[in-house]
Design an enzyme around this catalytic site. Structure first.
Site, PDB file in Angstrom:
ATOM      1  N   CYS A 113       0.939  -1.080   0.056  1.00 51.45           N
ATOM      2  CA  CYS A 113      -0.040   0.054  -0.167  1.00 51.45           C
ATOM      3  C   CYS A 113       0.646   1.187  -0.094  1.00 51.45           C
ATOM      4  O   CYS A 113       1.049   2.208  -0.884  1.00 51.45           O
ATOM      5  CB  CYS A 113      -1.036  -0.058   1.287  1.00 51.45           C
ATOM      6  SG  CYS A 113      -2.042  -1.413   1.029  1.00 51.45           S
TER       7      CYS A 113
HETATM    8  N1  LIG Z   1      -2.390  -6.466   1.370  1.00 52.77           N
HETATM    9  C1  LIG Z   1      -2.941  -5.511   1.805  1.00 52.77           C
HETATM   10  O1  LIG Z   1      -2.987  -5.148   2.903  1.00 52.77           O
HETATM   11  C2  LIG Z   1      -4.155  -4.382   1.145  1.00 52.77           C
HETATM   12  C3  LIG Z   1      -4.908  -3.772   1.995  1.00 52.77           C
HETATM   13  C4  LIG Z   1      -6.055  -3.000   1.318  1.00 52.77           C
HETATM   14  C5  LIG Z   1      -6.037  -3.053  -0.024  1.00 52.77           C
HETATM   15  N2  LIG Z   1      -5.073  -3.742  -0.692  1.00 52.77           N
HETATM   16  C6  LIG Z   1      -5.312  -3.585  -2.029  1.00 52.77           C
HETATM   17  O2  LIG Z   1      -6.150  -4.958  -2.624  1.00 52.77           O
HETATM   18  C7  LIG Z   1      -5.641  -5.338  -3.835  1.00 52.77           C
HETATM   19  C8  LIG Z   1      -4.964  -6.853  -3.917  1.00 52.77           C
HETATM   20  O3  LIG Z   1      -3.806  -6.629  -2.882  1.00 52.77           O
HETATM   21  P1  LIG Z   1      -3.383  -8.021  -2.381  1.00 52.77           P
HETATM   22  O4  LIG Z   1      -2.439  -7.688  -1.268  1.00 52.77           O
HETATM   23  O5  LIG Z   1      -4.494  -8.889  -2.038  1.00 52.77           O
HETATM   24  O6  LIG Z   1      -2.567  -8.663  -3.574  1.00 52.77           O
HETATM   25  P2  LIG Z   1      -2.087 -10.229  -3.773  1.00 52.77           P
HETATM   26  O7  LIG Z   1      -0.777 -10.273  -4.570  1.00 52.77           O
HETATM   27  O8  LIG Z   1      -1.815 -10.931  -2.109  1.00 52.77           O
HETATM   28  O9  LIG Z   1      -3.202 -11.014  -4.151  1.00 52.77           O
HETATM   29  C9  LIG Z   1      -3.881 -10.737  -5.714  1.00 52.77           C
HETATM   30  C10 LIG Z   1      -3.966 -12.114  -5.987  1.00 52.77           C
HETATM   31  O10 LIG Z   1      -4.771 -11.745  -7.173  1.00 52.77           O
HETATM   32  C11 LIG Z   1      -4.044 -12.779  -8.404  1.00 52.77           C
HETATM   33  N3  LIG Z   1      -4.411 -12.384  -9.681  1.00 52.77           N
HETATM   34  C12 LIG Z   1      -3.720 -11.817 -10.560  1.00 52.77           C
HETATM   35  N4  LIG Z   1      -4.499 -11.619 -11.666  1.00 52.77           N
HETATM   36  C13 LIG Z   1      -5.677 -12.148 -11.616  1.00 52.77           C
HETATM   37  C14 LIG Z   1      -6.752 -12.589 -12.590  1.00 52.77           C
HETATM   38  N5  LIG Z   1      -6.672 -11.761 -13.719  1.00 52.77           N
HETATM   39  N6  LIG Z   1      -7.805 -13.220 -12.025  1.00 52.77           N
HETATM   40  C15 LIG Z   1      -7.888 -13.634 -10.808  1.00 52.77           C
HETATM   41  N7  LIG Z   1      -6.816 -13.582 -10.016  1.00 52.77           N
HETATM   42  C16 LIG Z   1      -5.613 -12.727 -10.122  1.00 52.77           C
HETATM   43  C17 LIG Z   1      -2.892 -13.189  -7.953  1.00 52.77           C
HETATM   44  O11 LIG Z   1      -2.233 -14.503  -8.394  1.00 52.77           O
HETATM   45  C18 LIG Z   1      -2.783 -13.062  -6.467  1.00 52.77           C
HETATM   46  O12 LIG Z   1      -2.990 -14.159  -5.751  1.00 52.77           O
HETATM   47  C19 LIG Z   1      -4.323  -4.387  -4.385  1.00 52.77           C
HETATM   48  O13 LIG Z   1      -5.055  -3.256  -5.320  1.00 52.77           O
HETATM   49  C20 LIG Z   1      -3.865  -3.686  -3.152  1.00 52.77           C
HETATM   50  O14 LIG Z   1      -3.348  -2.349  -3.312  1.00 52.77           O
HETATM   51  C21 LIG Z   1      -4.093  -4.693  -0.253  1.00 52.77           C
END
Ligand SMILES: NC(=O)c1ccc[n+]([C@@H]2O[C@H](COP(=O)([O-])OP(=O)(O)OC[C@H]3O[C@@H](n4cnc5c(N)ncnc54)[C@H](O)[C@@H]3O)[C@@H](O)[C@H]2O)c1
Length: 423
Positions: free
Chosen positions: A265
């Site tokens: 983030c």
């Molecule tokens: N991690 C945090 O603390 C957090 C908190 C709030 C918001 N976010 C936001 O949430 C979003 C996701 O972050 P995250 O931490 O879960 O990422 P992450 O990398 O842990 O998970 C994302 C997942 O999406 C999968 N993926 C990629 N392309 C795909 C597709 N076309 N179809 C299906 N799955 C697909 C990946 O393989 C991965 O497993 C981002 O925008 C991030 O900024 C994250």
């Protein structure tokens, strides 16, 4: 769940954000398809194994046992969904937002859009993404109209990995839609998952609200990081300063210095905002630029302090054994993405240090080559020329480190011994 509530929910992306949402949706009674393009993750979920700190393997096994959780990498399983939630990564590529994951996930769900369904974007992104990127792709493939025929909204995730107090359920969730009906549909769905939904008029406002939250944090961390560097030179204890200021019950919020910012983030989201302001208005979002500058500099600053510390003992970084306490970007998490601790490690390795690290939470395949993971033992601590506390995981033996305070550089103000060299 009410009788007419949607039944089939598909969550695209089973990562730090998507997997907890899947688990909560199963708990709330929905049929949940956990879709991810990473086959290894899907395989682990299918066999009841976790890869996320906040979700236990037992939670996944329980979800599978309900018969209402289907982990899959087969897009055909998305068919006939009622609600789709897109929780895929939004990284930076060459300093610019990379929306390719959102685009691909949207294209994946588009063939299954039908009248009455609802598509919700959860990924953090710049204002306009839902209406300019997601909606046109869904409309083109489905030949239906967003708002009139199916609902679309944006609802940012606020999950805080490792937080013992606030989880998905008890953290208020912003919901928005491209029109009132969409807003109602998004609020209705998340109303089943969380205690409080916060309706916001307009997806752009909801998208920007998420960026504001993280930019606020980024800027305030930069403020105390810069203060910490000046305080050191002025001979003032920055931690006492911050504690004293934090005694004010209004108008002040406590932020603490550290070796920099990491995770998915803070190092990324504010740049989505500044990128959009520059692209659209041709101006710099100065607060973001300054915060990036200060926070990005912190790993270098820690290395400078480590060098000075070793110098006092007539030692050089080159050839010294340095024990790093923590590699993850935050306490009690195994997440090493963009971790400033890893940045410190790389810089020390470049200078010729021999690196050992204590971090029982970080998966071994995320540890950079050249760093040996060890237990926090008397022998390890005694054998190090310098110990640097970078992440204050609960599980570390802090009493042991207190006993060796004279060789510790503590960037987290975890140790009380006055002999410790604090940031
Ligand atoms: N991690 C945090 O603390 C957090 C908190 C709030 C918001 N976010 C936001 O949430 C979003 C996701 O972050 P995250 O931490 O879960 O990422 P992450 O990398 O842990 O998970 C994302 C997942 O999406 C999968 N993926 C990629 N392309 C795909 C597709 N076309 N179809 C299906 N799955 C697909 C990946 O393989 C991965 O497993 C981002 O925008 C991030 O900024 C994250």
């Amino acid at each position: 769940m009410t009788q007419d509530a949607p039944r089939k929910v598909v969550i695209l992306g089973q990562g730090y954000v998507g997997l907890p949402v899947s688990m909560r949706a199963v708990e709330a009674g929905f049929d949940v398809v956990g879709f991810d393009v990473a086959k290894d993750k899907v395989d682990r979920l299918r066999s009841g194994h976790t890869y996320i700190d906040d979700i236990a393997s037992e939670d996944i096994a329980e979800a599978l046992a309900t018969g209402r959780f289907l982990p899959t990498d087969d897009p055909a399983d998305l068919a006939e969904f009622d609600v789709a939630v897109i929780s895929v990564p939004t990284p930076l590529r060459d300093g610019a937002p990379d929306l390719s994951y959102i685009e691909k996930a949207t294209d994946c769900i588009a063939p299954y859009v039908r009248a009455g369904c609802c598509v919700i974007l959860e990924s953090t992104t710049y204002p306009g993404t839902t209406e300019e990127i997601v909606v046109p792709r869904l409309e083109e493939v489905s030949a239906l109209r967003a708002g009139a025929d199916f609902q679309v909204g944006f609802s940012p995730e606020r999950i805080n990995p490792g937080d013992p107090l606030y989880g998905l359920k008890n953290t208020p969730k912003i919901v928005s839609g491209v029109d009132q009906e969409s807003l109602d549909a998004v609020a209705e769905f998340f109303g089943h998952l969380v205690d409080t939904v916060v309706p916001v008029t307009g997806t752009r406002e909801a998208e920007l609200a998420k960026l504001l939250e993280n930019t606020f944090r980024h800027v305030n961390i930069a403020l105390v990081n810069e203060l910490a560097m000046y305080c050191h030179e002025l001979g003032i204890d920055v931690w006492s300063v911050i504690d004293a200021a934090a005694s004010k019950p209004f108008g002040f919020m406590k932020f603490t210095p550290g070796p920099g910012v990491g995770g998915h983030c803070l190092p990324i989201d504010p740049s989505y905002l500044s990128w959009q302001v520059r692209r659209t208005l041709g101006r710099n979002f100065r607060f973001v630029e300054i915060a990036n500058d200060v926070n990005d500099h912190m790993p270098d600053y820690v290395v400078t302090r480590a060098t000075a510390n070793l110098n006092t003992a007539r030692k050089a970084v080159n050839g010294s054994t340095i024990l790093l306490i923590g590699l993850a970007y935050k306490a009690n998490s195994g997440d090493a993405r963009e971790s400033p601790a890893i940045a410190v490690a790389h810089r020390l390795a470049d200078l010729g240090a021999s690196l050992r690290a204590v971090d029982p939470l970080i998966p071994t395949d995320h540890v950079p080559a050249g760093i040996e993971i060890v237990d926090c033992t008397e022998t390890e601590v005694a054998g190090a020329d310098l110990v640097i506390v970078l992440t204050d995981h609960r599980v570390v033996d802090w009493e042991l480190l207190e006993r060796h305070a004279d060789k510790v550089l503590d960037t987290r103000n975890k140790l009380r011994n006055p002999a410790v060299d604090r940031l």
